[in-house]
Design a protein around this motif. Structure first.
Motif, PDB file in Angstrom:
ATOM      1  N   GLY A  74       0.861  -1.115  -0.100  1.00  0.00           N
ATOM      2  CA  GLY A  74       0.064  -0.077  -0.120  1.00  0.00           C
ATOM      3  C   GLY A  74       0.827   1.136  -0.096  1.00  0.00           C
ATOM      4  O   GLY A  74       0.304   2.472  -0.243  1.00  0.00           O
ATOM      5  N   ASP A  75       2.221   1.143   0.289  1.00  0.00           N
ATOM      6  CA  ASP A  75       2.875   2.434   0.413  1.00  0.00           C
ATOM      7  C   ASP A  75       3.071   2.868  -1.211  1.00  0.00           C
ATOM      8  O   ASP A  75       3.121   1.890  -2.060  1.00  0.00           O
ATOM      9  N   ALA A  76       3.270   4.001  -1.487  1.00  0.00           N
ATOM     10  CA  ALA A  76       3.254   4.852  -2.893  1.00  0.00           C
ATOM     11  C   ALA A  76       4.874   4.743  -2.951  1.00  0.00           C
ATOM     12  O   ALA A  76       5.471   5.514  -2.014  1.00  0.00           O
ATOM     13  N   VAL A  77       5.301   4.315  -4.063  1.00  0.00           N
ATOM     14  CA  VAL A  77       6.648   4.421  -4.181  1.00  0.00           C
ATOM     15  C   VAL A  77       6.941   4.878  -5.806  1.00  0.00           C
ATOM     16  O   VAL A  77       6.131   4.947  -6.615  1.00  0.00           O
ATOM     17  N   MET A  78       8.236   5.657  -5.842  1.00  0.00           N
ATOM     18  CA  MET A  78       8.852   6.097  -7.410  1.00  0.00           C
ATOM     19  C   MET A  78       9.862   4.822  -7.613  1.00  0.00           C
ATOM     20  O   MET A  78      10.871   4.941  -6.645  1.00  0.00           O
ATOM     21  N   VAL A  79      10.013   4.702  -8.610  1.00  0.00           N
ATOM     22  CA  VAL A  79      10.992   3.750  -9.176  1.00  0.00           C
ATOM     23  C   VAL A  79      11.764   4.173 -10.316  1.00  0.00           C
ATOM     24  O   VAL A  79      10.912   4.560 -11.256  1.00  0.00           O
ATOM     25  N   GLY A 110       5.596  11.169  -0.267  1.00  0.00           N
ATOM     26  CA  GLY A 110       4.949  11.588   1.018  1.00  0.00           C
ATOM     27  C   GLY A 110       3.588  11.727   0.935  1.00  0.00           C
ATOM     28  O   GLY A 110       2.937  11.668   2.326  1.00  0.00           O
ATOM     29  N   SER A 111       2.738  11.558  -0.082  1.00  0.00           N
ATOM     30  CA  SER A 111       1.218  11.380   0.036  1.00  0.00           C
ATOM     31  C   SER A 111       0.697  10.044   0.016  1.00  0.00           C
ATOM     32  O   SER A 111       1.639   9.176  -0.472  1.00  0.00           O
ATOM     33  N   ALA A 112      -0.488   9.909   0.735  1.00  0.00           N
ATOM     34  CA  ALA A 112      -1.209   8.617   0.816  1.00  0.00           C
ATOM     35  C   ALA A 112      -1.830   8.393  -0.640  1.00  0.00           C
ATOM     36  O   ALA A 112      -2.567   9.314  -0.995  1.00  0.00           O
ATOM     37  N   PRO A 113      -1.676   7.414  -1.542  1.00  0.00           N
ATOM     38  CA  PRO A 113      -2.285   7.068  -2.546  1.00  0.00           C
ATOM     39  C   PRO A 113      -3.732   6.704  -2.659  1.00  0.00           C
ATOM     40  O   PRO A 113      -3.977   6.156  -1.423  1.00  0.00           O
ATOM     41  N   GLU A 114      -4.367   6.871  -3.569  1.00  0.00           N
ATOM     42  CA  GLU A 114      -5.856   6.195  -3.650  1.00  0.00           C
ATOM     43  C   GLU A 114      -5.538   4.891  -4.089  1.00  0.00           C
ATOM     44  O   GLU A 114      -4.907   4.280  -5.248  1.00  0.00           O
ATOM     45  N   LEU A 115      -5.946   3.898  -3.247  1.00  0.00           N
ATOM     46  CA  LEU A 115      -5.583   2.496  -3.535  1.00  0.00           C
ATOM     47  C   LEU A 115      -6.997   1.592  -4.314  1.00  0.00           C
ATOM     48  O   LEU A 115      -7.919   2.140  -3.711  1.00  0.00           O
ATOM     49  N   VAL A 116      -6.553   0.921  -4.988  1.00  0.00           N
ATOM     50  CA  VAL A 116      -7.653   0.006  -5.863  1.00  0.00           C
ATOM     51  C   VAL A 116      -7.382  -1.286  -5.188  1.00  0.00           C
ATOM     52  O   VAL A 116      -6.329  -2.064  -5.182  1.00  0.00           O
ATOM     53  N   GLN A 117      -8.475  -2.215  -4.350  1.00  0.00           N
ATOM     54  CA  GLN A 117      -8.070  -3.520  -4.018  1.00  0.00           C
ATOM     55  C   GLN A 117      -8.547  -4.382  -5.231  1.00  0.00           C
ATOM     56  O   GLN A 117      -9.426  -4.353  -5.954  1.00  0.00           O
ATOM     57  N   ASP A 118      -7.408  -5.503  -5.340  1.00  0.00           N
ATOM     58  CA  ASP A 118      -7.717  -6.141  -6.559  1.00  0.00           C
ATOM     59  C   ASP A 118      -7.994  -7.615  -5.882  1.00  0.00           C
ATOM     60  O   ASP A 118      -8.248  -8.012  -4.748  1.00  0.00           O
ATOM     61  N   ALA A 119      -8.512  -8.518  -6.974  1.00  0.00           N
ATOM     62  CA  ALA A 119      -9.234  -9.787  -6.368  1.00  0.00           C
ATOM     63  C   ALA A 119      -8.407 -10.992  -5.972  1.00  0.00           C
ATOM     64  O   ALA A 119      -8.725 -11.806  -5.176  1.00  0.00           O
ATOM     65  N   GLY A 120      -6.928 -10.673  -6.149  1.00  0.00           N
ATOM     66  CA  GLY A 120      -5.972 -11.375  -5.446  1.00  0.00           C
ATOM     67  C   GLY A 120      -5.648 -10.967  -4.086  1.00  0.00           C
ATOM     68  O   GLY A 120      -4.460 -11.628  -3.629  1.00  0.00           O
ATOM     69  N   GLY A 121      -6.106 -10.074  -3.364  1.00  0.00           N
ATOM     70  CA  GLY A 121      -5.826  -9.786  -2.345  1.00  0.00           C
ATOM     71  C   GLY A 121      -4.708  -8.655  -1.849  1.00  0.00           C
ATOM     72  O   GLY A 121      -4.320  -7.967  -0.982  1.00  0.00           O
ATOM     73  N   GLY A 122      -4.409  -8.327  -3.301  1.00  0.00           N
ATOM     74  CA  GLY A 122      -3.251  -7.072  -3.253  1.00  0.00           C
ATOM     75  C   GLY A 122      -4.047  -5.830  -3.761  1.00  0.00           C
ATOM     76  O   GLY A 122      -5.315  -5.395  -3.699  1.00  0.00           O
ATOM     77  N   VAL A 123      -2.879  -4.595  -3.599  1.00  0.00           N
ATOM     78  CA  VAL A 123      -3.767  -3.505  -3.784  1.00  0.00           C
ATOM     79  C   VAL A 123      -2.823  -2.580  -5.224  1.00  0.00           C
ATOM     80  O   VAL A 123      -1.729  -2.998  -5.558  1.00  0.00           O
ATOM     81  N   ARG A 124      -3.344  -1.777  -5.906  1.00  0.00           N
ATOM     82  CA  ARG A 124      -2.839  -0.854  -6.942  1.00  0.00           C
ATOM     83  C   ARG A 124      -2.920   0.497  -6.590  1.00  0.00           C
ATOM     84  O   ARG A 124      -3.775   0.909  -6.077  1.00  0.00           O
TER      85      ARG A 124
END
Length: 295
Positions: A74-79, A110-124
């Protein structure tokens, strides 16, 4: 051959908790899955949300330093990184290969992202950044094809060269073999490319999945091009990747990955891309973590 360029930029959420592991030789490997959505406007003028999930690796001491930051799902990162090609002999026989993102830098946003829950139990992340820029040489004469719906598609093999000095000061070289897909007007405009031509490719990283002859599920990472520029044949000799483009063979897609969005909607793709449902059903569709995989 053209002097290679190989850059990947991702902004997304960690789909699950990252992991730190060690190869049999003792090399630390930090692995994370960065996930987001590309918001694409299709040919019908409607916006579509195309999920993407990309595995990112950091090697050596930087991997251990990254693990100490205790990033969580759930943490937002830049790669910032590059595409890394690897191949190995599969235990069941035959040669296998994969392309993944080798991260040179990973920073938490630094900001909290808007997350979408997926069917596999993960987030994006609901929105993100998914951009690739490559310079390399075409590996084979491409063949222009058309989908049943009439969309032009051109598949390119791209050889991207990398060179560096090792700890002993010896010059080392490696070639990364990247598959690139062009759609519609972009595909038709670049159909005259030939083996050996140096080109610049800008696009987005996508996943494709299929079933092989033995019924095993396979997947691969490719680049879907949104812009392609043919470079001068002298680019490699001059050492300058920014050689004057050949104007008649320079083309930009009219809208970022619009062909993919429309193809997914019609179900006419030749493979399941990151916009399809396969990836959304779980996070287990990635290549295996081979212990003997060379890095």
């Amino acid at each position: 051959m053209a002097r290679g360029m190989n850059h990947v930029y991702l902004i997304g959420a960690l789909a699950r908790d990252p992991e730190l592991r060690y190869t049999p030789g003792g090399t630390a490997v930090f692995e994370a899955t960065v996930a987001g959505e590309d918001h694409i406007v299709g040919n019908d003028g409607k916006e579509r949300k195309l999920p993407w999930y990309h595995r990112v690796s950091i090697l050596g001491k930087p991997a251990e330093w990254q693990a100490e930051r205790n990033l969580k799902a759930g943490d937002a990162v830049m790669v910032e990184g590059s595409l890394e090609y690897s191949s190995w002999e599969a235990p069941e026989g035959g040669k296998r290969s994969m392309v993944r993102v080798k991260a040179l830098r990973m920073e938490q946003l630094g900001s909290a992202p808007e997350l979408v829950q997926d069917a596999g139990g993960g987030v994006r992340m609901a929105r993100g950044l998914n951009e690739v820029v490559l310079i390399g040489n075409v590996t084979r004469d491409p063949e222009l094809r058309y989908t049943p719906a009439g969309d032009a598609v051109l598949g390119l093999g791209l050889a991207v060269n990398e060179s560096w000095q090792d700890r002993q000061g010896q010059r080392q070289e490696k070639t990364h073999w990247i598959d690139v897909t062009l759609w519609r007007d972009l595909a038709e405009s670049m159909k005259d490319l030939r083996k050996g031509d140096p080109i610049l490719v800008q696009g987005r990283l996508v996943n494709e999945a299929w079933t092989d002859r033995d019924g095993n599920k396979r997947n691969s990472t490719k680049v879907e091009a949104t812009r392609v520029e043919a470079l001068s044949r002298g680019a490699g000799a001059s050492g300058s990747p920014a050689a004057t483009p050949a104007a008649p063979r320079t083309q930009t897609a009219g809208s970022t990955a619009r062909p993919q969005a429309s193809s997914v909607a019609r179900g006419t793709t030749t493979g399941t891309r990151s916009g399809g449902l396969d990836i959304d059903q779980g996070l287990d569709d990635f290549p295996p973590e081979e212990e003997d995989l060379p890095f």
